[in-house]
Design a protein around this motif. Structure first.
Motif, mmCIF file in Angstrom:
data_model
loop_
_atom_site.group_PDB
_atom_site.id
_atom_site.type_symbol
_atom_site.label_atom_id
_atom_site.label_comp_id
_atom_site.label_asym_id
_atom_site.label_seq_id
_atom_site.Cartn_x
_atom_site.Cartn_y
_atom_site.Cartn_z
ATOM 1 N N CYS A 78 60.213 55.488 64.974
ATOM 2 C CA CYS A 78 61.494 56.171 64.785
ATOM 3 C C CYS A 78 62.561 55.416 65.557
ATOM 4 O O CYS A 78 62.494 55.326 66.782
ATOM 5 N N CYS A 81 64.852 57.946 68.110
ATOM 6 C CA CYS A 81 64.439 58.376 69.458
ATOM 7 C C CYS A 81 63.422 57.442 70.082
ATOM 8 O O CYS A 81 63.043 57.623 71.234
ATOM 9 N N CYS A 111 59.940 62.744 62.091
ATOM 10 C CA CYS A 111 59.674 62.535 63.511
ATOM 11 C C CYS A 111 59.669 63.911 64.176
ATOM 12 O O CYS A 111 60.649 64.635 64.093
ATOM 13 N N CYS A 114 62.418 64.255 67.175
ATOM 14 C CA CYS A 114 63.871 64.373 66.978
ATOM 15 C C CYS A 114 64.239 64.817 65.558
ATOM 16 O O CYS A 114 65.422 64.914 65.247
ATOM 17 N N SER A 116 64.146 63.262 62.815
ATOM 18 C CA SER A 116 64.636 62.232 61.893
ATOM 19 C C SER A 116 63.679 62.109 60.722
ATOM 20 O O SER A 116 62.491 62.428 60.827
HETATM 21 ZN ZN LIG Z 1 62.527 60.377 66.444
#
Ligand SMILES: [Zn+2]
Length: 140
Positions: A78, A81, A111, A114, A116
């Motif tokens: 990712c 983060c 993810c 976070c 995402s």
């Molecule tokens: Zn992330």
């Protein structure tokens, strides 16, 4: 965007029975904003807070029809983060959740640190990652 019949395919089994319709990731992404509200209406139970099961069957189908010149792997990272794994399926606790996989070689993850969206795209000569940071849905 390329031709329509590159982006939509009607799938049949070996007896000619319809299996459904395949859509390219590019077409899906461009239609997502139109399709998502309809899917929410048709399948409200799938969009409640209940955790939707991971589409492992779709990923297994991709692995079964794998025609890239390298073996499948479980690497995901990712960019938003910095979370990263060599094998997302064996992490405990899990860092990434499978969201989608298709025969075109696009595998999408969430993810869990976070939220995402991570798109892992398989090409003949490379694998690319694209990270879409979480969006505030209220602003859409
Ligand atoms: Zn992330």
């Amino acid at each position: 965007m390329s031709r329509l019949d590159d982006n939509v395919k009607f799938l049949y089994d070996d007896k000619g029975k319809s299996l459904g319709v395949w859509m390219s990731p590019e077409l899906w992404n461009s239609l997502d904003a139109h399709i998502a509200p309809l899917l929410h209406k048709l399948y409200p139970e799938c969009f409640e807070d209940a955790v939707v099961p991971e589409p492992v069957d779709d990923l297994n189908m991709l692995k079964e029809y794998w025609d890239f010149p390298y073996p499948p792997d479980g690497k995901v990272h990712c960019e938003h983060c910095g979370a990263s794994t060599e094998d997302w399926e064996s992490d405990d606790p899990r860092v990434f959740r499978l969201k989608a996989a298709n025969l075109g070689g696009l595998v999408t993850f969430e993810c869990l640190q976070c939220s995402s969206r991570i798109m892992k795209r398989h090409f003949k000569d490379k694998v690319t990652f694209e990270c879409k940071p979480p969006v505030d849905r209220r602003s859409r």
